[in-house]
Motif scaffolding. Structure first.
Motif, short mmCIF file in Angstrom:
data_model
loop_
_atom_site.label_atom_id
_atom_site.label_comp_id
_atom_site.label_asym_id
_atom_site.label_seq_id
_atom_site.Cartn_x
_atom_site.Cartn_y
_atom_site.Cartn_z
N MET A 1 27.22 37.71 45.71
CA MET A 1 28.39 37.30 46.45
C MET A 1 29.64 37.78 45.71
SD MET A 1 29.42 33.52 47.64
CE MET A 1 30.81 33.26 48.67
N ALA A 2 30.63 38.21 46.47
CA ALA A 2 31.90 38.64 45.89
C ALA A 2 33.04 38.00 46.67
CB ALA A 2 32.02 40.16 45.93
N ARG A 3 34.12 37.75 45.94
CA ARG A 3 35.30 37.12 46.56
C ARG A 3 36.55 37.72 45.93
NH1 ARG A 3 35.34 30.83 46.69
NH2 ARG A 3 34.18 31.32 48.56
N ALA A 4 37.55 37.99 46.77
CA ALA A 4 38.85 38.48 46.30
C ALA A 4 39.89 37.40 46.58
CB ALA A 4 39.23 39.77 47.01
N VAL A 5 40.67 37.04 45.54
CA VAL A 5 41.66 35.98 45.65
C VAL A 5 42.98 36.45 45.05
CG1 VAL A 5 42.23 33.60 45.00
CG2 VAL A 5 39.85 34.23 45.43
N TRP A 6 44.07 36.17 45.75
CA TRP A 6 45.40 36.45 45.22
C TRP A 6 46.36 35.37 45.67
CZ3 TRP A 6 50.22 37.97 47.37
CH2 TRP A 6 51.17 38.32 46.41
N ASN A 7 47.16 34.90 44.74
CA ASN A 7 48.20 33.91 45.03
C ASN A 7 47.61 32.66 45.69
OD1 ASN A 7 50.90 33.17 44.77
ND2 ASN A 7 51.43 33.92 46.81
N GLY A 8 46.38 32.30 45.27
CA GLY A 8 45.73 31.10 45.79
C GLY A 8 45.09 31.26 47.15
N VAL A 9 45.04 32.49 47.68
CA VAL A 9 44.49 32.74 49.01
C VAL A 9 43.26 33.63 48.90
CG1 VAL A 9 44.97 33.74 51.29
CG2 VAL A 9 46.78 32.51 50.05
N VAL A 10 42.18 33.24 49.56
CA VAL A 10 40.97 34.09 49.61
C VAL A 10 41.24 35.22 50.60
CG1 VAL A 10 38.52 34.20 50.20
CG2 VAL A 10 39.44 32.18 49.04
N LEU A 11 41.17 36.45 50.11
CA LEU A 11 41.43 37.64 50.93
C LEU A 11 40.15 38.20 51.53
CD1 LEU A 11 43.79 39.48 48.42
CD2 LEU A 11 44.43 37.80 50.17
N ALA A 12 39.04 38.08 50.79
CA ALA A 12 37.75 38.61 51.25
C ALA A 12 36.65 37.82 50.59
CB ALA A 12 37.63 40.09 50.89
N ASP A 13 35.53 37.71 51.30
CA ASP A 13 34.41 36.93 50.81
C ASP A 13 33.15 37.49 51.47
OD1 ASP A 13 32.83 34.98 49.71
OD2 ASP A 13 33.81 33.31 50.73
N SER A 14 32.17 37.93 50.67
CA SER A 14 30.98 38.53 51.26
C SER A 14 29.77 38.44 50.35
CB SER A 14 31.26 40.00 51.58
OG SER A 14 30.15 40.60 52.19
N ASP A 15 28.61 38.30 50.97
CA ASP A 15 27.36 38.35 50.22
C ASP A 15 26.92 39.79 49.97
OD1 ASP A 15 27.03 35.59 50.05
OD2 ASP A 15 26.03 35.49 52.00
N THR A 16 27.46 40.72 50.75
CA THR A 16 27.13 42.12 50.57
C THR A 16 28.41 42.91 50.31
OG1 THR A 16 27.31 42.60 52.93
CG2 THR A 16 25.13 42.00 52.10
N TYR A 17 28.31 43.91 49.48
CA TYR A 17 29.45 44.75 49.14
C TYR A 17 28.93 46.01 48.47
CZ TYR A 17 28.67 42.56 44.59
OH TYR A 17 28.10 42.10 43.44
N GLU A 18 29.79 46.99 48.31
CA GLU A 18 29.46 48.21 47.60
C GLU A 18 30.22 48.22 46.29
OE1 GLU A 18 27.22 50.45 48.52
OE2 GLU A 18 26.84 49.53 50.47
#
Length: 94
Positions: A1-18
């Protein structure tokens, strides 16, 4: 699982990624489009092709060109077509 967060906001969230060159590329459907604004910025990678950028607007702040993607990558990078990666202070957890 991967997650991108900036300024307290989740921008992206996924179990699959490259994972390419240490960067997490999120599938298009896992990224919040409402926080991305198209940017006129472009850059070129010798083996991936031309990247386009987004400015991130989240939590009342702006992060210029903090996300990028390859709309038409070279064949060697076809698996990241339209996937979105982040930098410039965006925290990516995996």
């Amino acid at each position: 699982m991967a997650r991108a967060v900036w300024n307290g906001v989740v921008l992206a969230d996924s179990d699959t990624y490259e994972l390419v060159e240490g960067n997490v590329y999120f599938p298009p459907d896992s990224v919040r489009k409402d926080v991305l604004r198209p940017s006129p910025t472009h850059s070129t990678c010798p083996w991936k092709g031309e990247a386009s950028y987004y400015t991130v607007e989240a939590g009342g702040a702006e992060n210029k060109d903090a996300a990028w993607f390859y709309p038409d990558p070279k064949p060697e990078a076809a698996r990241i077509k339209d996937h979105v990666a982040f930098w410039r202070g965006v925290t990516v957890e995996r």
